[in-house]
Design a protein around this motif. Sequence first.
Motif, PDB file in Angstrom:
ATOM      1  N   PHE A  31       0.848  -1.191   0.000  1.00  0.00           N
ATOM      2  CA  PHE A  31       0.000   0.000   0.000  1.00  0.00           C
ATOM      3  C   PHE A  31       0.887   1.246   0.000  1.00  0.00           C
ATOM      4  CE2 PHE A  31      -2.807   3.306   1.195  1.00  0.00           C
ATOM      5  CZ  PHE A  31      -4.113   2.888   1.021  1.00  0.00           C
ATOM      6  N   VAL A  32       1.931   1.232   0.838  1.00  0.00           N
ATOM      7  CA  VAL A  32       2.859   2.367   0.887  1.00  0.00           C
ATOM      8  C   VAL A  32       3.567   2.539  -0.454  1.00  0.00           C
ATOM      9  CG1 VAL A  32       4.969   3.255   1.957  1.00  0.00           C
ATOM     10  CG2 VAL A  32       3.210   2.177   3.370  1.00  0.00           C
ATOM     11  N   TRP A  33       4.073   1.422  -1.023  1.00  0.00           N
ATOM     12  CA  TRP A  33       4.741   1.515  -2.326  1.00  0.00           C
ATOM     13  C   TRP A  33       3.783   2.028  -3.395  1.00  0.00           C
ATOM     14  CZ3 TRP A  33       9.590   1.937  -2.412  1.00  0.00           C
ATOM     15  CH2 TRP A  33      10.457   1.146  -1.648  1.00  0.00           C
ATOM     16  N   GLY A  34       2.523   1.576  -3.342  1.00  0.00           N
ATOM     17  CA  GLY A  34       1.548   2.008  -4.342  1.00  0.00           C
ATOM     18  C   GLY A  34       1.287   3.505  -4.284  1.00  0.00           C
ATOM     19  N   VAL A  35       1.138   4.043  -3.066  1.00  0.00           N
ATOM     20  CA  VAL A  35       0.931   5.485  -2.910  1.00  0.00           C
ATOM     21  C   VAL A  35       2.160   6.244  -3.398  1.00  0.00           C
ATOM     22  CG1 VAL A  35       0.639   7.330  -1.213  1.00  0.00           C
ATOM     23  CG2 VAL A  35      -0.709   5.235  -1.020  1.00  0.00           C
ATOM     24  N   ALA A  98       5.516   5.082   9.158  1.00  0.00           N
ATOM     25  CA  ALA A  98       4.236   5.777   9.264  1.00  0.00           C
ATOM     26  C   ALA A  98       4.433   7.244   9.614  1.00  0.00           C
ATOM     27  CB  ALA A  98       3.355   5.092  10.301  1.00  0.00           C
ATOM     28  N   LEU A  99       5.323   7.520  10.572  1.00  0.00           N
ATOM     29  CA  LEU A  99       5.590   8.916  10.948  1.00  0.00           C
ATOM     30  C   LEU A  99       6.182   9.704   9.785  1.00  0.00           C
ATOM     31  CD1 LEU A  99       7.040   8.348  14.546  1.00  0.00           C
ATOM     32  CD2 LEU A  99       4.760   9.192  13.938  1.00  0.00           C
ATOM     33  N   LEU A 100       7.091   9.065   9.054  1.00  0.00           N
ATOM     34  CA  LEU A 100       7.721   9.737   7.917  1.00  0.00           C
ATOM     35  C   LEU A 100       6.726   9.961   6.775  1.00  0.00           C
ATOM     36  CD1 LEU A 100      11.093   7.788   7.978  1.00  0.00           C
ATOM     37  CD2 LEU A 100      10.793  10.227   8.458  1.00  0.00           C
ATOM     38  N   LEU A 101       5.773   9.043   6.605  1.00  0.00           N
ATOM     39  CA  LEU A 101       4.726   9.238   5.596  1.00  0.00           C
ATOM     40  C   LEU A 101       3.895  10.477   5.907  1.00  0.00           C
ATOM     41  CD1 LEU A 101       3.449   5.593   4.977  1.00  0.00           C
ATOM     42  CD2 LEU A 101       4.261   7.166   3.214  1.00  0.00           C
ATOM     43  N   LEU A 102       3.604  10.684   7.184  1.00  0.00           N
ATOM     44  CA  LEU A 102       2.837  11.867   7.566  1.00  0.00           C
ATOM     45  C   LEU A 102       3.639  13.139   7.326  1.00  0.00           C
ATOM     46  CD1 LEU A 102       1.177  10.566  10.867  1.00  0.00           C
ATOM     47  CD2 LEU A 102       0.177  10.707   8.581  1.00  0.00           C
ATOM     48  N   VAL A 103       4.944  13.086   7.582  1.00  0.00           N
ATOM     49  CA  VAL A 103       5.798  14.234   7.267  1.00  0.00           C
ATOM     50  C   VAL A 103       5.778  14.508   5.772  1.00  0.00           C
ATOM     51  CG1 VAL A 103       8.181  15.093   7.255  1.00  0.00           C
ATOM     52  CG2 VAL A 103       7.290  13.910   9.272  1.00  0.00           C
ATOM     53  N   LEU A 104       5.830  13.447   4.963  1.00  0.00           N
ATOM     54  CA  LEU A 104       5.806  13.602   3.510  1.00  0.00           C
ATOM     55  C   LEU A 104       4.492  14.211   3.034  1.00  0.00           C
ATOM     56  CD1 LEU A 104       7.058  13.087   0.716  1.00  0.00           C
ATOM     57  CD2 LEU A 104       6.132  10.762   0.823  1.00  0.00           C
ATOM     58  N   ALA A 206      -2.210   5.211   4.301  1.00  0.00           N
ATOM     59  CA  ALA A 206      -1.067   4.314   4.155  1.00  0.00           C
ATOM     60  C   ALA A 206      -0.346   4.114   5.481  1.00  0.00           C
ATOM     61  CB  ALA A 206      -0.095   4.863   3.104  1.00  0.00           C
ATOM     62  N   ALA A 207      -0.182   5.190   6.246  1.00  0.00           N
ATOM     63  CA  ALA A 207       0.482   5.090   7.543  1.00  0.00           C
ATOM     64  C   ALA A 207      -0.310   4.195   8.491  1.00  0.00           C
ATOM     65  CB  ALA A 207       0.654   6.488   8.157  1.00  0.00           C
ATOM     66  N   PHE A 208      -1.618   4.402   8.550  1.00  0.00           N
ATOM     67  CA  PHE A 208      -2.454   3.581   9.418  1.00  0.00           C
ATOM     68  C   PHE A 208      -2.468   2.124   8.957  1.00  0.00           C
ATOM     69  CE2 PHE A 208      -6.618   1.607  10.192  1.00  0.00           C
ATOM     70  CZ  PHE A 208      -6.646   1.634  11.587  1.00  0.00           C
TER      71      PHE A 208
END
Length: 396
Positions: A31-35, A98-104, A206-208
């Motif tokens: 899911f993260v890679w897809g986003v 997850a934290l870094l995704l939110l920063v992004l 994605a983070a969740f």
Amino acid sequence: MSRWLGQPSIKGSSEASRMALLTLSTIGITFVWGVEQTYCTPYLLSLGLTKSKTSLVWIAGPLSGLIVQPIVGTVADRSTSKWGRRRPFILTGAVISALLLLVLGFTEEFVGFFVQDQKAAQHLTVSTAVFAIYAVDFSINAVMSAARSLVVDTLPIEKQQTGSAWGSRMSAIGHGFAFGAGAIDLPSTLGKSLGETQFKQLTVLAAFGLVATCAVTCWAVTERVLVSPPSRSNKEGGLHQVASHIWSTILYLPPRIRAICMAQFWAWIGWFPFLFYSTTWIGETYLRYDAPHAKQSADALGEVGRAGSQAFIVYSIITFFGSWFLPLIIKSPDDQSYTQRPPQSLQGVVSKFNAYKPDLLTAWIWAHATFAAAMLFAPFARSFKSAATLVCICGM
């Protein structure tokens, strides 16, 4: 000799449920890679980064895999944690990712909180977004490495091919969720509570999803605990041993394994641009030939991402069904280890079918040839449908 405590086990009342729980973290990872594949390239372009500089950002993918996965694998192999060798890396890496995704996703807000000057904030926003992408790639590779090793550590040898197949299915499901969510107008559907743009809401989801799926896998799997590493590991610790072990492994690979690695190296030179630029390419093709008026949209990034996601939904469906269907028509190395005894009425049909089943090498060659052929036609795509068709062919 290593000393171990306990036996690996997986919760679940059936083999299918156990395999699903063991590989569930793959859904969150993909899911993260897809986003990232769908939205990060247009996101960076929207921040003012040029396409040539954006390509330098995507060195993060292969670089993180080259550095992180061998190091995490080697360090985890010697871990004596009471929670096992893999699960601490999976859960810790998932939380960091997850934290870094939110920063992004909320880079502009994050930078604006610390920097008030608009011009300085613009440059810092680009730098922070690039840093976040690198950091996400490095941390998610740690999770991916540990998750794959968990399958190998937990399953007996005769079940590992089944575990690998389930991993492929979960990967297709994860991509399907990512591209499906990307194809929906999330701000209109969910409101603005998770963010006012498509990209922000996707990073939250994605983070969740990553933390939730990794937490379930870590809960469901019990690892055996390494009590005492091999004596050599006790004498030679530290980063130097990790680096020397990786280097010696590269130097002394068996010739056949070395040939496979070389084939994969050249194949991924083609696959990485496909994975990270194809949604942008589809979106730009859509805006150029099918809907030029959409360029004036308030969320042009969302328009590009949604167009690319629609094509990749079909790509994911093809990949998902392929992960179930292809093992049935491709000759497995295990087919030689036992004698098949189908019903007498079907024996002739089964024998003829097995005689024409391709082996893994033949299937692998045809897969690469199909991908190469599809990419040769990419410059001639002049509509959303033609671009999406080429992407879907690659899903085969």
